[in-house]
Write a protein that holds these residues in place. Structure first.
Motif, PDB file in Angstrom:
ATOM      1  N   MET A   1       0.850  -1.169   0.000  1.00 27.40           N
ATOM      2  CA  MET A   1       0.000   0.000   0.000  1.00 27.40           C
ATOM      3  C   MET A   1       0.895   1.231   0.000  1.00 27.40           C
ATOM      4  SD  MET A   1      -2.906   1.141   2.770  1.00 27.40           S
ATOM      5  CE  MET A   1      -3.827  -0.334   2.485  1.00 27.40           C
ATOM      6  N   THR A   2       0.586   2.149  -0.862  1.00 26.95           N
ATOM      7  CA  THR A   2       1.337   3.388  -0.960  1.00 26.95           C
ATOM      8  C   THR A   2       1.107   4.218   0.282  1.00 26.95           C
ATOM      9  OG1 THR A   2       0.997   3.368  -3.335  1.00 26.95           O
ATOM     10  CG2 THR A   2       1.700   5.440  -2.370  1.00 26.95           C
ATOM     11  N   ALA A   3       2.196   4.799   0.816  1.00 28.05           N
ATOM     12  CA  ALA A   3       2.066   5.668   1.976  1.00 28.05           C
ATOM     13  C   ALA A   3       1.242   6.891   1.590  1.00 28.05           C
ATOM     14  CB  ALA A   3       3.445   6.081   2.482  1.00 28.05           C
ATOM     15  N   LEU A   4       0.323   7.244   2.456  1.00 26.90           N
ATOM     16  CA  LEU A   4      -0.539   8.385   2.213  1.00 26.90           C
ATOM     17  C   LEU A   4      -0.223   9.423   3.275  1.00 26.90           C
ATOM     18  CD1 LEU A   4      -2.885   9.676   0.686  1.00 26.90           C
ATOM     19  CD2 LEU A   4      -4.443   8.423   2.177  1.00 26.90           C
ATOM     20  N   ARG A   5       0.369  10.514   2.859  1.00 34.66           N
ATOM     21  CA  ARG A   5       0.705  11.602   3.781  1.00 34.66           C
ATOM     22  C   ARG A   5      -0.482  12.538   3.901  1.00 34.66           C
ATOM     23  NH1 ARG A   5       5.124  10.524   6.853  1.00 34.66           N
ATOM     24  NH2 ARG A   5       6.650   9.489   5.560  1.00 34.66           N
ATOM     25  N   ILE A   6      -0.957  12.713   5.098  1.00 35.86           N
ATOM     26  CA  ILE A   6      -2.085  13.594   5.370  1.00 35.86           C
ATOM     27  C   ILE A   6      -1.540  14.881   5.963  1.00 35.86           C
ATOM     28  CG2 ILE A   6      -4.197  13.875   6.721  1.00 35.86           C
ATOM     29  CD1 ILE A   6      -4.451  11.762   4.545  1.00 35.86           C
ATOM     30  N   ALA A   7      -1.921  16.008   5.362  1.00 31.22           N
ATOM     31  CA  ALA A   7      -1.379  17.304   5.775  1.00 31.22           C
ATOM     32  C   ALA A   7      -2.024  17.844   7.047  1.00 31.22           C
ATOM     33  CB  ALA A   7      -1.530  18.318   4.641  1.00 31.22           C
ATOM     34  N   ASN A   8      -3.324  17.489   7.263  1.00 31.62           N
ATOM     35  CA  ASN A   8      -4.008  18.036   8.430  1.00 31.62           C
ATOM     36  C   ASN A   8      -5.334  17.293   8.650  1.00 31.62           C
ATOM     37  OD1 ASN A   8      -5.852  19.193   6.511  1.00 31.62           O
ATOM     38  ND2 ASN A   8      -4.453  20.916   6.275  1.00 31.62           N
ATOM     39  N   ILE A 120      -1.805   5.671   8.235  1.00 29.57           N
ATOM     40  CA  ILE A 120      -1.854   7.127   8.417  1.00 29.57           C
ATOM     41  C   ILE A 120      -1.444   7.481   9.845  1.00 29.57           C
ATOM     42  CG2 ILE A 120      -3.410   9.126   8.553  1.00 29.57           C
ATOM     43  CD1 ILE A 120      -4.978   7.800   6.191  1.00 29.57           C
ATOM     44  N   GLU A 121      -1.981   6.733  10.807  1.00 27.94           N
ATOM     45  CA  GLU A 121      -1.631   6.985  12.212  1.00 27.94           C
ATOM     46  C   GLU A 121      -0.131   6.826  12.439  1.00 27.94           C
ATOM     47  OE1 GLU A 121      -2.538   5.241  16.697  1.00 27.94           O
ATOM     48  OE2 GLU A 121      -3.326   4.184  14.955  1.00 27.94           O
ATOM     49  N   ARG A 122       0.432   5.792  11.884  1.00 29.08           N
ATOM     50  CA  ARG A 122       1.857   5.513  12.063  1.00 29.08           C
ATOM     51  C   ARG A 122       2.741   6.553  11.375  1.00 29.08           C
ATOM     52  NH1 ARG A 122       2.218   0.981   9.366  1.00 29.08           N
ATOM     53  NH2 ARG A 122       2.977   2.072   7.552  1.00 29.08           N
ATOM     54  N   ASP A 123       2.294   7.030  10.194  1.00 24.38           N
ATOM     55  CA  ASP A 123       3.151   7.889   9.376  1.00 24.38           C
ATOM     56  C   ASP A 123       3.030   9.380   9.671  1.00 24.38           C
ATOM     57  OD1 ASP A 123       4.036   5.595   8.150  1.00 24.38           O
ATOM     58  OD2 ASP A 123       2.776   5.823   6.377  1.00 24.38           O
ATOM     59  N   THR A 124       2.022   9.786  10.429  1.00 26.55           N
ATOM     60  CA  THR A 124       1.845  11.217  10.664  1.00 26.55           C
ATOM     61  C   THR A 124       2.602  11.684  11.905  1.00 26.55           C
ATOM     62  OG1 THR A 124       0.243  13.020  10.814  1.00 26.55           O
ATOM     63  CG2 THR A 124      -0.255  11.036  12.063  1.00 26.55           C
ATOM     64  N   GLU A 125       2.962  12.927  11.878  1.00 21.94           N
ATOM     65  CA  GLU A 125       3.568  13.548  13.052  1.00 21.94           C
ATOM     66  C   GLU A 125       2.585  14.503  13.721  1.00 21.94           C
ATOM     67  OE1 GLU A 125       7.303  15.277  11.929  1.00 21.94           O
ATOM     68  OE2 GLU A 125       7.991  13.424  11.006  1.00 21.94           O
ATOM     69  N   LEU A 126       1.389  14.595  13.177  1.00 25.21           N
ATOM     70  CA  LEU A 126       0.380  15.518  13.689  1.00 25.21           C
ATOM     71  C   LEU A 126      -0.513  14.806  14.712  1.00 25.21           C
ATOM     72  CD1 LEU A 126      -0.619  16.999  10.227  1.00 25.21           C
ATOM     73  CD2 LEU A 126       0.898  18.047  11.935  1.00 25.21           C
ATOM     74  N   PRO A 127      -0.494  15.244  15.968  1.00 25.89           N
ATOM     75  CA  PRO A 127      -1.277  14.557  17.008  1.00 25.89           C
ATOM     76  C   PRO A 127      -2.773  14.462  16.708  1.00 25.89           C
ATOM     77  CG  PRO A 127       0.243  16.133  17.999  1.00 25.89           C
ATOM     78  CD  PRO A 127       0.308  16.343  16.512  1.00 25.89           C
ATOM     79  N   VAL A 129      -4.264  14.370  13.789  1.00 26.15           N
ATOM     80  CA  VAL A 129      -4.460  13.404  12.703  1.00 26.15           C
ATOM     81  C   VAL A 129      -4.233  11.992  13.242  1.00 26.15           C
ATOM     82  CG1 VAL A 129      -3.553  12.582  10.489  1.00 26.15           C
ATOM     83  CG2 VAL A 129      -3.920  15.036  10.865  1.00 26.15           C
ATOM     84  N   ARG A 130      -3.213  11.827  14.067  1.00 26.30           N
ATOM     85  CA  ARG A 130      -2.918  10.513  14.652  1.00 26.30           C
ATOM     86  C   ARG A 130      -4.115  10.022  15.471  1.00 26.30           C
ATOM     87  NH1 ARG A 130       1.500  11.650  17.421  1.00 26.30           N
ATOM     88  NH2 ARG A 130       2.776  11.308  15.590  1.00 26.30           N
ATOM     89  N   LYS A 131      -4.662  10.904  16.301  1.00 27.20           N
ATOM     90  CA  LYS A 131      -5.791  10.525  17.156  1.00 27.20           C
ATOM     91  C   LYS A 131      -7.017  10.153  16.322  1.00 27.20           C
ATOM     92  CE  LYS A 131      -8.728  12.280  20.844  1.00 27.20           C
ATOM     93  NZ  LYS A 131      -9.049  13.399  21.718  1.00 27.20           N
ATOM     94  N   LEU A 132      -7.317  10.942  15.322  1.00 25.73           N
ATOM     95  CA  LEU A 132      -8.469  10.680  14.466  1.00 25.73           C
ATOM     96  C   LEU A 132      -8.283   9.385  13.663  1.00 25.73           C
ATOM     97  CD1 LEU A 132     -11.160  12.059  13.863  1.00 25.73           C
ATOM     98  CD2 LEU A 132     -10.033  13.288  12.013  1.00 25.73           C
ATOM     99  N   ALA A 133      -7.107   9.207  13.090  1.00 26.16           N
ATOM    100  CA  ALA A 133      -6.824   7.990  12.327  1.00 26.16           C
ATOM    101  C   ALA A 133      -6.911   6.759  13.228  1.00 26.16           C
ATOM    102  CB  ALA A 133      -5.454   8.078  11.661  1.00 26.16           C
ATOM    103  N   HIS A 134      -6.423   6.890  14.447  1.00 26.65           N
ATOM    104  CA  HIS A 134      -6.498   5.780  15.405  1.00 26.65           C
ATOM    105  C   HIS A 134      -7.957   5.406  15.668  1.00 26.65           C
ATOM    106  CE1 HIS A 134      -5.475   3.200  18.788  1.00 26.65           C
ATOM    107  NE2 HIS A 134      -6.428   3.817  19.466  1.00 26.65           N
TER     108      HIS A 134
END
Length: 172
Positions: A1-8, A120-127, A129-134
């Protein structure tokens, strides 16, 4: 699966809404198709799945209230209909599919969505986004588990389940 970078957060919500909306449309289409070919059991399950996805869509819409969601062109969504990443592909349904198959298709969709949100949760540095993806991953995994339990109520189809001595004919 291609990494998907989420900006916000708004981007994650926009992508999730599109994914859910497409899934609702696809389940509706499959239910219609199953009704046309007189497969009421599969049609009923697809209608139920459609309603569940509508409810999930409403939750994400509620989370999006007051936010300006970005427009993301369809070609930038990074999912491949042919391999059924997060949305069931057009070729996923068979006119003779059983409830077992219908639920298996939905399980695959939910597992794929859970994997996407885990990534997305693993690849983001935005808290945020991490919380929502989780949360989205957890919800997809829980629904996947529920679908597996529901599928246990239906027999595993025997080999040759899709053999039809009088298959439908297409008029030219």
């Amino acid at each position: 699966m291609t990494a998907l970078r989420i900006a916000n957060k708004p981007e994650l919500l926009a992508r999730t809404l599109t994914m859910l909306s497409e899934t609702v449309e696809r389940y509706d289409l499959f239910a219609d198709q199953m009704e046309v070919v007189n497969n009421p059991q599969a049609a009923e399950i697809f209608r139920w799945l459609e309603q569940k996805q509508r409810e999930r869509t409403q939750v994400v819409q509620d989370l999006s209230e007051g936010l300006a969601l970005p427009h993301i062109p369809p070609w930038d969504y990074h999912w491949d209909d042919a391999i059924n990443i997060e949305v069931p592909g057009h070729a996923s349904a068979h006119y003779m599919m059983t409830p077992y198959h219908t639920l298996t298709l939905a399980i695959d969709v939910e597992q794929s969505a859970a994997d996407l949100f885990d990534n997305i949760e693993r690849d983001t540095e935005l808290p945020e986004v991490r919380k929502l993806a989780h949360g989205f991953a957890r919800e997809a995994n829980a629904f996947c588990d529920y679908l597996k339990q529901k599928r246990e109520h239906y027999p595993l189809p025997q080999a040759g389940w899709d053999e039809d001595e009088d298959p439908p004919q297409f008029l030219e």
